[in-house]
Design a protein around this motif. Sequence first.
Motif, mmCIF file in Angstrom:
data_model
loop_
_atom_site.group_PDB
_atom_site.id
_atom_site.type_symbol
_atom_site.label_atom_id
_atom_site.label_comp_id
_atom_site.label_asym_id
_atom_site.label_seq_id
_atom_site.Cartn_x
_atom_site.Cartn_y
_atom_site.Cartn_z
ATOM 1 N N ASP A 288 1.704 -1.355 -0.211
ATOM 2 C CA ASP A 288 0.145 0.223 0.337
ATOM 3 C C ASP A 288 1.080 1.130 0.143
ATOM 4 O OD1 ASP A 288 -2.101 -1.384 -0.181
ATOM 5 O OD2 ASP A 288 -2.715 -1.786 2.202
ATOM 6 N N GLY A 289 0.345 1.976 -1.150
ATOM 7 C CA GLY A 289 1.171 3.837 -0.603
ATOM 8 C C GLY A 289 2.616 3.370 -1.604
ATOM 9 N N TYR A 290 2.476 2.189 -2.468
ATOM 10 C CA TYR A 290 3.713 1.914 -3.742
ATOM 11 C C TYR A 290 3.312 2.135 -4.621
ATOM 12 C CZ TYR A 290 7.213 1.979 0.459
ATOM 13 O OH TYR A 290 8.346 1.768 1.529
ATOM 14 N N ALA A 291 3.535 2.515 -5.988
ATOM 15 C CA ALA A 291 2.970 2.278 -7.138
ATOM 16 C C ALA A 291 4.789 1.598 -7.920
ATOM 17 C CB ALA A 291 3.273 3.143 -8.346
ATOM 18 N N PRO A 292 4.440 0.857 -9.083
ATOM 19 C CA PRO A 292 5.904 0.091 -9.912
ATOM 20 C C PRO A 292 6.337 1.085 -9.872
ATOM 21 C CG PRO A 292 2.939 -0.456 -10.436
ATOM 22 C CD PRO A 292 3.436 0.112 -9.844
ATOM 23 N N GLY A 293 7.799 1.035 -10.454
ATOM 24 C CA GLY A 293 9.516 1.589 -10.054
ATOM 25 C C GLY A 293 9.723 1.380 -11.709
ATOM 26 N N PRO A 294 11.092 2.055 -11.717
ATOM 27 C CA PRO A 294 11.724 2.079 -13.066
ATOM 28 C C PRO A 294 11.446 0.919 -13.186
ATOM 29 C CG PRO A 294 12.894 3.475 -11.432
ATOM 30 C CD PRO A 294 11.583 2.961 -10.564
ATOM 31 N N ASP A 295 12.127 1.225 -14.708
ATOM 32 C CA ASP A 295 12.837 0.052 -15.141
ATOM 33 C C ASP A 295 13.740 -0.609 -14.669
ATOM 34 O OD1 ASP A 295 10.825 -0.436 -17.200
ATOM 35 O OD2 ASP A 295 11.294 -0.268 -18.890
#
Length: 260
Positions: free
Chosen positions: A94-101
Amino acid sequence: MSDNTGTVPAEPARGTSRRLLRVGGATVAAALVGVGIGVGIIEVRYDDTATPVAATTAGAVAKPAPTPTATPFGAKSNGNHFGSLRDLLLPMPDGYAPGPDDGIYGNDAEVTTDQLSTEFADELVGVPEEQQDKLRRFWEDLHVKATGVRTYRNQTVVLGIRLHQFNQQEVQKMNEYRAVFAGDTGLFRLGPAVPGHPEAHCYLMPAPPSAPIDRMECSAAEGDLLVVLTVEGVAPLPKDKIVNLLTQQLDRLARPGASA
């Protein structure tokens, strides 16, 4: 990184994400030839454990027995893990989204043995010929199986987790090597402990006291998996929250209650 609106910001600059995700996850071979471990998607097969239909009296309708659901991933009692490493990786908190490649591998992936072997061979081109055979033998002895990659981001940090699956003895050695290297060189700052996981260790990258951005790396050995977490974000890093995420990841891989 935060705009104080509570929304997840755009991905950090490509250079920043590359620096973050190239920091960790190497084996000894990686240290020698500059290549990170990444390897193959595992195809998992399960034994047919369906319960046979019980004998019935004449005229009764036989009811099919329910088919047990095979556990799709987990750890065997000997510490070897099975199933997709993408399943074994910590789900998006919760509170996170997918990061960079993570380089060419994307932000949620498993890397094939063929991909890694090709990358390893390319790196060997720049190594003196007399060392190449030694490195190839070392690589073969690792019995590399797979690497899972996932990245995460929120308003203040970008975080990456890699699960490197190879020979258990080498996993243990590599984790110990990383701890000794980080502690004995004097180049790194000691990071937080990970309660309940004495095999885990964290250290922070060299940085002046006034640096606005800080970086930390943690690693742990769990059976045949070398777990490497890298994080970069606004200083000071939220170390307690990062340790909590690492604990969740390690608990997900733990052997108690695992498959025989």
